[in-house]
Design an enzyme around this catalytic site. Structure first.
Site, short mmCIF file in Angstrom:
data_model
loop_
_atom_site.label_atom_id
_atom_site.label_comp_id
_atom_site.label_asym_id
_atom_site.label_seq_id
_atom_site.Cartn_x
_atom_site.Cartn_y
_atom_site.Cartn_z
N HIS A 114 0.83 -1.21 0.00
CA HIS A 114 0.00 0.00 0.00
C HIS A 114 0.86 1.26 0.00
O HIS A 114 1.91 1.32 0.64
CB HIS A 114 -0.92 0.00 1.23
CG HIS A 114 -1.89 1.14 1.24
ND1 HIS A 114 -2.80 1.35 0.23
CD2 HIS A 114 -2.11 2.14 2.15
CE1 HIS A 114 -3.53 2.41 0.51
NE2 HIS A 114 -3.12 2.92 1.66
N ASP A 145 -4.57 9.03 3.06
CA ASP A 145 -4.59 7.58 2.86
C ASP A 145 -5.86 7.21 2.11
O ASP A 145 -6.97 7.46 2.58
CB ASP A 145 -4.55 6.87 4.21
CG ASP A 145 -4.33 5.37 4.09
OD1 ASP A 145 -4.33 4.88 2.94
OD2 ASP A 145 -4.16 4.70 5.12
N CYS A 174 -3.72 2.78 -5.29
CA CYS A 174 -3.25 3.66 -4.21
C CYS A 174 -2.06 4.52 -4.65
O CYS A 174 -1.95 5.68 -4.26
CB CYS A 174 -2.89 2.85 -2.98
SG CYS A 174 -1.66 1.57 -3.27
#
EC number: 3.4.22.-
Length: 415
Positions: A171, A188, A229
């Site tokens: 991530h 995030d 991401c």
């Protein structure tokens, strides 16, 4: 998502060499230790496939197209495997973020006045990893770029890997640090992501800068899959960097991204088009060995879909501040967007124009103090985006379970 190629970089520092093992070129496979499974290697017919060859399968010998360099863009080298990871369904590698950051540096920051460009530093993923994982950050101080220590704002792409020499990490997230305020904004795209790695990075950064930092978790558009991401990090970096470049000319910079839109499909396509355009215009090495810089006119056309070079050239500089009788104007908080054919093809832009500061606007024009916010700016007619574009489409609305644990954060005012 993955950080597969961090350790292929050569860093001339004894401190760095002692703290990690150099890693062989990535094979393109993804083997997470977490819950994520490898994204499928999708084959897509068309121009890009004919340009870059077949899909990444089979033997990958030392002389194969998968390991040789396809494109050198200043300080970043892209191999076939790196280029593949810009395609839909692939995780974004640290090399992909390096490439995007190099574009932002060359096409945005370095085209601004030096006193402005030095205020923002884009720290590369490999350096962020070494910073976060260093037992004693003072030992790697000499390996970190000196320009970072002079910047007011530092962008740090955070990866959740803590292992060296193997494929790891699942991530990406973004940490933006204001050195002056002692404050970090954490973005995030998966609200239950790598908070620990963010804390490690900012703790060690504080030791190096001899300053205590606090972190604020910001509302951020949530990804709807397991592979975008890294693109969120790239797009959020671009949006926030553009806003911070306006800091000398607007009374307030909004660091919230809750109304932003990240169109990962369009961003992937735009980056692939940039690569093909660079190859067509310059060849495999940019700039060419006989040159020290690139052609501004070519670059303006090549990078227009990513960084809107023509919009940047219209932004005022510190020397463009006119007399006190000039009328105040608010600069757009994000780049204007051309009229999209469809929402899926629209460049992800955010945020309406900043509101003028009534306290500054109400002061008499005869004041002997020059205020950077009082300037005459020619703004583009498309600077205000349609309401339909500013609104978040249903496709990126967070799921109830992720939305419930998001932290509500008010706008941050920076002077």
């Amino acid at each position: 998502m993955r950080s597969n190629s961090i350790f292929t970089k050569e860093i001339d520092s004894e401190a760095v060499k002692k703290s990690s093992n150099l890693r062989p070129p990535s094979t393109g496979s993804s083997n997470s230790n977490g819950s994520d499974t490898a994204s499928p290697k999708k084959k897509k017919k068309g121009f890009f496939r004919s340009l870059f060859g077949s899909s990444s399968s089979g033997s990958k010998s030392c002389g194969s197209p998968f390991t040789r360099i396809w494109l050198e863009y200043f300080e970043v080298s892209l191999r076939k495997n790196d280029v593949d990871h810009f395609r839909p369904g692939y995780w974004i590698l640290d090399t992909n973020i390096d490439f995007f950051y190099e574009i932002m540096l060359r096409q945005v920051l370095l085209k601004r006045p030096k006193e402005e460009s030095q205020q923002i530093y884009l720290l590369r993923p490999a350096m962020v990893f070494f910073l976060a994982q260093a037992p004693n950050p003072l030992e790697i101080e000499s390996a970190l770029p000196p320009a970072m220590f002079d910047a007011s704002f530092i962008f740090l792409p955070i990866n959740d890997t803590n292992e060296c020499g193997i494929e790891s990490g699942s991530h990406w997230s973004l940490l933006v640090v204001s050195v002056e305020k002692g404050l970090g904004w954490y973005y995030d795209s998966m609200s239950n992501g790598n908070t620990n790695d963010c804390n490690l990075a900012i703790k060690n950064l504080g030791i190096l800068l001899k300053k205590e930092f606090r972190v604020r978790h910001m509302k951020t558009p949530q990804q709807i899959n397991d592979c975008d991401c890294g693109l969120h990090v790239c797009e959020n970096t671009r949006i926030l960097m553009y806003r911070l470049l306006q800091k000398p000319y607007v009374p307030k910079v909004d660091m919230n991204l809750d109304h932003s839109v990240v169109d990962s499909v369009r961003l992937r396509k735009a980056l692939m088009e940039v690569i093909t355009s660079l190859l067509a215009a310059y060849g495999s090495k940019v700039p060419k060995p006989s040159e020290t810089h690139t052609d501004p006119e070519k670059d303006k056309k090549i990078f227009s879909k990513i960084c809107k070079t023509e919009e940047l050239l219209e932004l005022p500089t510190l020397s463009a501040v006119t007399s006190d009788s000039a009328q105040p104007h608010s600069l757009p908080a994000s780049m204007p967007s051309s009229q999209p054919q469809s929402r899926s093809e629209s460049l992800p832009l955010t945020h309406p124009n900043s509101e003028p500061n009534p306290k500054l606007d109400s002061q008499p024009n005869s004041s002997p103090v020059r205020r950077p916010s009082l300037i005459k700016v020619k703004t583009a007619s498309t600077s205000v985006l349609p309401t339909s574009i500013l609104q978040r489409p249903p496709s990126i609305v967070p799921r109830p379970e992720t939305a419930a644990i998001q932290h509500t954060q008010q706008s941050i005012e920076i002077h």
